[in-house]
Design a protein around this motif. Structure first.
Motif, mmCIF file in Angstrom:
data_model
loop_
_atom_site.group_PDB
_atom_site.id
_atom_site.type_symbol
_atom_site.label_atom_id
_atom_site.label_comp_id
_atom_site.label_asym_id
_atom_site.label_seq_id
_atom_site.Cartn_x
_atom_site.Cartn_y
_atom_site.Cartn_z
ATOM 1 N N ALA A 160 0.679 -1.263 0.096
ATOM 2 C CA ALA A 160 0.188 -0.055 -0.007
ATOM 3 C C ALA A 160 0.764 1.234 0.066
ATOM 4 O O ALA A 160 0.256 2.315 -0.607
ATOM 5 C CB ALA A 160 -1.064 -0.053 1.261
ATOM 6 N N LYS A 161 2.051 1.231 0.685
ATOM 7 C CA LYS A 161 2.840 2.435 0.534
ATOM 8 C C LYS A 161 3.520 2.729 -0.651
ATOM 9 O O LYS A 161 4.154 3.945 -1.022
ATOM 10 C CB LYS A 161 4.047 2.069 1.642
ATOM 11 C CG LYS A 161 4.901 0.900 1.351
ATOM 12 C CD LYS A 161 5.987 0.752 2.438
ATOM 13 C CE LYS A 161 6.995 -0.454 2.103
ATOM 14 N NZ LYS A 161 7.914 -0.587 3.347
ATOM 15 N N THR A 166 -2.191 3.192 -7.032
ATOM 16 C CA THR A 166 -2.048 2.692 -8.524
ATOM 17 C C THR A 166 -1.505 1.406 -8.242
ATOM 18 O O THR A 166 -1.951 0.315 -9.087
ATOM 19 C CB THR A 166 -1.185 3.319 -9.381
ATOM 20 O OG1 THR A 166 -1.802 4.848 -9.699
ATOM 21 C CG2 THR A 166 -0.801 2.821 -10.666
ATOM 22 N N VAL A 167 -0.694 1.164 -7.359
ATOM 23 C CA VAL A 167 -0.154 -0.477 -7.414
ATOM 24 C C VAL A 167 -1.027 -1.230 -6.702
ATOM 25 O O VAL A 167 -1.081 -2.446 -7.218
ATOM 26 C CB VAL A 167 1.427 -0.219 -6.391
ATOM 27 C CG1 VAL A 167 1.811 -1.748 -6.341
ATOM 28 C CG2 VAL A 167 2.509 0.487 -7.274
ATOM 29 N N ARG A 191 -3.652 -0.088 -15.516
ATOM 30 C CA ARG A 191 -3.833 -1.136 -16.649
ATOM 31 C C ARG A 191 -2.240 -1.526 -17.045
ATOM 32 O O ARG A 191 -2.012 -2.650 -17.342
ATOM 33 C CB ARG A 191 -4.434 -0.626 -18.066
ATOM 34 C CG ARG A 191 -4.864 -1.670 -18.900
ATOM 35 C CD ARG A 191 -5.404 -1.062 -20.224
ATOM 36 N NE ARG A 191 -6.323 -0.257 -19.919
ATOM 37 C CZ ARG A 191 -7.335 0.792 -20.790
ATOM 38 N NH1 ARG A 191 -6.657 0.570 -21.955
ATOM 39 N NH2 ARG A 191 -7.996 1.448 -20.638
ATOM 40 N N LYS A 192 -1.346 -0.618 -17.211
ATOM 41 C CA LYS A 192 0.093 -0.910 -17.597
ATOM 42 C C LYS A 192 0.792 -1.964 -16.308
ATOM 43 O O LYS A 192 1.301 -2.874 -16.883
ATOM 44 C CB LYS A 192 0.905 0.246 -17.904
ATOM 45 C CG LYS A 192 2.298 -0.028 -18.135
ATOM 46 C CD LYS A 192 2.991 1.327 -18.357
ATOM 47 C CE LYS A 192 4.597 0.769 -18.614
ATOM 48 N NZ LYS A 192 5.439 2.187 -18.964
ATOM 49 N N LEU A 193 0.507 -1.216 -15.112
ATOM 50 C CA LEU A 193 1.048 -2.358 -14.159
ATOM 51 C C LEU A 193 0.435 -3.623 -14.025
ATOM 52 O O LEU A 193 1.068 -4.671 -13.935
ATOM 53 C CB LEU A 193 0.865 -1.747 -12.864
ATOM 54 C CG LEU A 193 1.172 -2.326 -11.640
ATOM 55 C CD1 LEU A 193 2.771 -2.295 -11.686
ATOM 56 C CD2 LEU A 193 0.759 -1.656 -10.241
ATOM 57 N N ALA A 194 -0.862 -3.886 -14.042
ATOM 58 C CA ALA A 194 -1.583 -5.039 -14.110
ATOM 59 C C ALA A 194 -1.234 -6.020 -15.206
ATOM 60 O O ALA A 194 -1.061 -7.300 -15.062
ATOM 61 C CB ALA A 194 -3.055 -4.778 -14.320
ATOM 62 N N GLY A 233 9.617 -4.719 -6.302
ATOM 63 C CA GLY A 233 8.125 -4.146 -6.091
ATOM 64 C C GLY A 233 7.382 -5.155 -6.215
ATOM 65 O O GLY A 233 7.502 -6.331 -5.540
ATOM 66 N N VAL A 234 6.095 -4.787 -6.544
ATOM 67 C CA VAL A 234 4.918 -5.735 -6.253
ATOM 68 C C VAL A 234 5.273 -7.048 -7.105
ATOM 69 O O VAL A 234 4.439 -8.000 -6.775
ATOM 70 C CB VAL A 234 3.677 -5.041 -6.877
ATOM 71 C CG1 VAL A 234 3.532 -4.857 -8.228
ATOM 72 C CG2 VAL A 234 2.366 -5.839 -6.459
#
Length: 456
Positions: free
Chosen positions: A263-264, A268-269, A350-353, A418-419
């Motif tokens: 969450a931090k 968007t993430v 959308r790009k991250l997903a 990252g995620v």
């Protein structure tokens, strides 16, 4: 060889209504994500955090209540019809007892919220979501007891009908409550919670009407010979169910806690992770449905002291699940752009997903193996050892390993991911779980086939 096609058909006949029911329920979650995603990214992030906590608690409690399924399946296989009703009644008492701490926790999730660094807006929205949806939880637990009982009997089509009915109510109701249509004030993400609480009670009402009006349930005397809570049967359900519940809790939190831990990194993430988590959960419904059907047939065979039949049921379930899950994941990968566009209009989300979708395609084969094998072991009433395997793989490798990859990496060889680090670790955790559960099931089914006692 002639028995194998018949066994496959039995599994598929049991599994497809369960799959439709689960996909229908997942459609409710997907619709909430889509509706809140178009309403606002902050609302989507709040629902992602809130629903992640809610699902984790529900899966823990529902997992405990799933002990009703192997218990009833063994009674069915052994021909003990008179024992089925009392076992289910004790399951209902247990559901009511479990609802009390669960509701209290959802109303006061302070310590869990402190694990994450999130904006006040997201945290406030998540708290509102949890405090509202908590009022539907008692109905969820009572209904899931009925769900486990009906599955064990092999009467799965009613579950499909009830799920389709509640979905048909939930989606338009959420739309109206989120956006302020049909005379309602706009509630944003909390509208999902209000609608979900309402349909929980609707599902329970449908189940009650079905049991009272269908003569097929008459031999079990569910309500005509009601028994008070009994320590012995409830203790046996807890002995089987607590490891099952903890396994479910470990498996689901290995994904849902990611929303808190990242969450931090920003809304968007969290929103991108939520979307990919939805897709992963949708695909998971296929091996899960086949796993539930496999549990029923394994449990009935074990109750009938048919070790060879139990072994064949487990093997067939794994073959069906791995083959079909692989085909579905390939299809999803090919259609990923169109799917993500339906979820959100935010190009950054959308790009991250899109960068995360590849990971859920990579582990579907192994996830199918571990899911069916774990449920087959439950059919043998073996739950403690599988709990340890789940904890090692999904918390040890998946969550802890993912946290390290996400925020620390592996030095110069691999920078912090990252995620994506959490999803990379999820692939590794599913591979490990498939190997361990596959070996575990092989030992148990071989012992049962030759009449030897199964390990705990």
């Amino acid at each position: 060889m002639s028995a194998q096609p018949s066994l496959s058909r039995r599994i598929l006949d049991l599994a497809w209504p369960v799959l439709v029911a689960q996909l229908s329920s997942m459609t409710q979650m997907v619709s909430d994500t889509v509706l809140t995603g178009h309403y606002g990214t902050t609302d989507l992030a709040a629902v992602a955090v809130g629903s992640g906590i809610y699902i984790s608690i529900v899966m823990l409690m529902v997992g405990i209540l799933q002990a009703v399924a192997p218990t009833v399946a063994h009674h069915v296989g052994a021909g003990r019809t008179e024992a089925i009703g009392p076992s289910v009644q004790q399951g209902f008492w247990l559901a009511l007892a479990l609802a009390i701490p669960a509701v209290l926790f959802l109303r006061r999730p302070d310590w869990l919220m402190q694990l994450s660094e999130m904006s006040p807006e997201v945290e406030g929205g998540a708290r509102d979501y949890l405090s509202t949806i908590a009022w539907g939880l008692p109905a969820v637990l009572l209904y899931r007891t009925f769900y486990a009982f009906t599955n064990a009997l092999g009467r799965t089509r009613v579950l499909m009908v009830i799920s389709l009915t509640t979905t048909a109510v939930h989606i338009p109701l959420s739309w109206a409550l989120i956006n302020g249509h049909l005379g309602f004030a706009p509630l944003g993400g909390m509208g999902c919670a209000v609608s979900s609480a309402i349909i929980c009670w609707l599902a329970l009402s449908c189940a009650l009407v079905h049991v009272l009006r269908n003569p097929a349930y008459a031999p079990y005397h569910l309500f005509s010979h009601w028994q008070p809570p009994r320590a012995g049967p409830i203790g046996e359900l807890l002995r089987l169910g607590i490891p099952m519940g903890f396994s479910s809790f470990v498996e689901i939190t290995a994904f849902t806690l990611i929303a808190l831990l990242v969450a931090k990194l920003g809304a968007t993430v969290v929103a991108g992770h939520r979307i990919v988590g939805n897709l992963s959960a949708l695909i998971y419904m296929l091996p899960l449905a086949l796993a539930i059907a496999t549990l029923v047939l394994v449990g009935q065979a074990v109750g009938a002291r048919d070790g060879i039949g139990a072994r064949h049921a487990a093997k067939t379930g794994i073959l069906l699940a791995t083959g079909l899950s692989t085909l579905v994941s390939i299809a999803m990968w090919l259609a990923s752009d169109a799917i993500l566009a339906a979820y959100t209009s935010d190009p950054a989300v959308r790009k991250l997903a899109g960068s995360l979708v590849i990971y859920i395609c990579l582990y579907q084969f192994f996830d199918a193996i571990q899911t069916v094998a774990a449920h087959a072991l439950r059919g043998y009433k073996i739950t403690f050892g599988p709990m340890l395997v789940h904890t090692l793989c999904f918390w040890g490798i998946g969550l802890a390993g993912g946290y390290w990859l996400a925020f620390y990496g592996l030095g110069a060889a691999l920078p912090p991911q990252g995620v994506a680090g959490f999803w990379q670790a999820s692939v590794l955790s599913n591979v490990a779980a498939a190997v361990l559960f596959g070996g575990y099931l092989h030992i148990v089914s071989s012992n049962a086939k030759h009449g030897a006692p199964a390990p705990a």
